[in-house]
Design a protein around this motif. Structure first.
Motif, short mmCIF file in Angstrom:
data_model
loop_
_atom_site.label_atom_id
_atom_site.label_comp_id
_atom_site.label_asym_id
_atom_site.label_seq_id
_atom_site.Cartn_x
_atom_site.Cartn_y
_atom_site.Cartn_z
N UNK A 156 0.85 -1.18 0.00
CA UNK A 156 0.00 0.00 0.00
C UNK A 156 0.89 1.24 0.00
N UNK A 157 0.60 2.17 -0.90
CA UNK A 157 1.35 3.42 -0.99
C UNK A 157 0.38 4.57 -0.79
N UNK A 158 0.68 5.45 0.17
CA UNK A 158 -0.23 6.55 0.48
C UNK A 158 0.46 7.90 0.42
N UNK A 159 -0.16 8.83 -0.25
CA UNK A 159 0.37 10.20 -0.35
C UNK A 159 0.29 10.89 1.00
N UNK A 160 1.46 11.32 1.51
CA UNK A 160 1.52 11.95 2.82
C UNK A 160 1.97 13.40 2.75
N UNK A 161 1.32 14.20 1.91
CA UNK A 161 1.63 15.63 1.86
C UNK A 161 0.87 16.29 3.01
N UNK A 162 1.59 16.56 4.09
CA UNK A 162 0.95 16.98 5.33
C UNK A 162 0.39 18.40 5.25
N UNK A 163 0.94 19.20 4.39
CA UNK A 163 0.30 20.47 4.03
C UNK A 163 0.82 20.87 2.66
N UNK A 196 -8.15 23.76 2.85
CA UNK A 196 -8.36 22.38 3.27
C UNK A 196 -7.11 21.51 3.13
N UNK A 197 -5.97 22.15 2.94
CA UNK A 197 -4.80 21.35 2.59
C UNK A 197 -4.17 20.59 3.75
N UNK A 198 -4.72 20.71 4.95
CA UNK A 198 -4.31 19.78 6.00
C UNK A 198 -4.71 18.35 5.64
N UNK A 199 -5.69 18.21 4.75
CA UNK A 199 -6.17 16.87 4.39
C UNK A 199 -5.41 16.27 3.21
N UNK A 200 -4.33 16.93 2.75
CA UNK A 200 -3.62 16.41 1.59
C UNK A 200 -2.78 15.18 1.93
#
Length: 461
Positions: free
Chosen positions: A225-232, A247-251
């Motif tokens: 599983x690969x997940x995008x973790x752009x935290x902001x 809403x970019x805390x949800x990125x």
């Protein structure tokens, strides 16, 4: 906050779940006082309605909950959850068979109705408890609820408290809880270990970028599983507007969703060799930020022309996917809050996915409904491949024209998966824009329950 069922031995009150068409027949078997009470309160068994039935001393002895019509239930999920807050504390036990046989969905919805994000203000109200209905795997439903709560908590937490380091801490906590191994490559070590695009996207932030690599399980097929973790995501030098940045805390919703899915897999002890890869970065602005027209060389060796620094998610995913592909897992999945185009295409309620694997697509679609986790297949449309080829590099991270943005992003990612036949990408929103039953406004899991339900068929578990 604990989303669990009441103990099986609880002295629970009976709860009768009724459709409008079945209300009259139920009333015929009730004492006159009950019939009069139901009539006086105007209870019609409409969806979302509830009524307490008092005994001679005024204390509740039973409850009614409206289940509405099948047509009304088809317009949403978790039909019972909308009325849970209208009941007293209970605990309750469902006293009849639910029309339509959706008892597992309704049991999960009841638990999720108790979710609140109260880390910074407010309190979590006490919701009426339910005894696990007969025939329901209570431990599994509680696991699904806890994993969904984890996803929501991660997405709801602001970037001030959920940067790359904090996301790593969550992954480490899960590794400790379930006996998984974890390795993290941080900062300039990303360059030394050949993750140049993860480093390029995250280097402008004082919060060091990193690649989180978690492994669990020693038997069965290999699932990565690969997940995008752009935290902001500020957008980088192609700075977002204030409204778009809000809403970019949800990125990092892709990372949150794969961690929630991984939690379920480990808690349920599925016979798989699980690997979770999360490129965790903050896309910031500083003198060291990567620039428009830069050309980056990826782990795969493919060169990428940067035509928009706000299309950074596919860059960090590309290096992580290249690493995953080197191991040739039996199934490789990526999840990301990747494009606004996906929201335009299917709105906030559906999780669009891309795959060339017909068996996976069919199994996922079948599992989606019972899991109350809607997905929608989108095409890897080969004629659009030329849109992601800029001419002076192998790939373009932001093709001009503005059309088919979700498809071209998926095609971009597919270029980094060349040795793994079974690959699927999910372009999710991970956000509930307005309150709905069992889904308060805020972070949301999209896809994990459907994937989890499909895995036994897909991997032959």
């Amino acid at each position: 906050m604990t989303l669990t069922f009441a103990p099986a031995g609880s002295d629970a009150l009976p709860l009768h779940v009724l459709e409008p068409a079945g209300l009259e027949a139920w009333l015929e078997d009730q004492p006159e006082a009950t019939r009069a009470w139901v009539a006086a309160n105007g209870f019609q068994a409409d969806l979302g309605s509830a009524l307490m039935i008092p005994g001679p001393d005024g204390r509740p002895v039973a409850g009614l909950m409206g289940y509405g019509t099948e047509a009304a239930r088809r317009r949403g999920r978790f039909a019972l959850a909308g009325a849970v807050g209208r009941l007293g504390q209970g605990p309750w036990r469902i006293a009849n068979n639910l029309p339509g046989g959706r008892i597992e969905e309704e049991a999960l919805g009841w638990l999720l109705a108790g979710y609140r994000f109260a880390r910074y203000a407010g309190r979590v109200p006490e919701m009426p408890q339910l005894v696990a209905p007969e025939g329901v795997d209570a431990a599994r439903i509680e696991t699904l609820a806890a994993s969904e709560a984890l996803i929501r908590d991660l997405v709801n937490t602001p970037a001030s408290d959920m940067g790359p380091e904090e996301l790593e801490a969550v992954a480490r906590s899960l590794a400790t809880q379930f006996g998984a191994a974890i390795e993290v490559t941080t900062g300039d070590a990303l360059l030394e270990q050949n993750f140049p695009m993860i480093h390029a996207v995250g280097r402008a932030s004082p919060r060091a970028p990193r690649l989180i690599d978690l492994r669990w399980g020693a038997r069965g097929p290999r699932l990565t599983l690969v997940g995008k973790g752009v935290c902001f995501d500020t957008g980088g030098l192609n700075l977002k507007s204030g409204a778009s940045m809000g809403l970019m805390k949800k990125d990092m919703g892709g990372a949150a969703n794969v961690l929630g899915l991984a939690r379920s897999i480990m808690a349920l002890d599925l016979p798989v060799q699980l690997r979770v890869l999360i490129p965790a970065v903050e896309n910031s602005v500083s003198g060291s930020a990567f620039r428009p027209q830069d050309i980056l060389t990826s782990r795969k060796g493919l060169t990428v022309e940067i035509n928009n620094t706000d299309a950074e998610g596919r860059l960090v995913l590309a290096d992580a996917l290249a690493l995953a592909d080197e191991e040739k897992p039996d199934l490789l999945l990526s999840m990301a809050t990747l494009t606004g185009a996906a929201r335009v295409a299917v709105g906030p309620d559906l999780a669009p996915f891309y795959t060339g694997d017909e068996a996976f697509a069919a199994a996922l679609s079948r599992a989606s409904g019972p899991a109350a986790d809607p997905v929608w297949r989108m095409p890897f449309w080969d004629p659009y491949e030329e849109k992601i080829e800029p001419g002076i590099a192998d790939l373009d991270n932001a093709p001009a024209g503005g059309m088919a943005g979700s498809i071209t992003a998926a095609l971009f990612l597919r270029r980094f998966v060349t040795d793994t036949p079974r690959y699927a990408h999910f372009d999710i929103y991970s956000w509930q824009p307005a309150p709905a039953t069992a889904r308060p406004k805020g972070g949301l899991g999209q896809g994990p329950r459907a994937i989890l339900a499909a895995l036994p068929e897909v991997l032959g578990l």
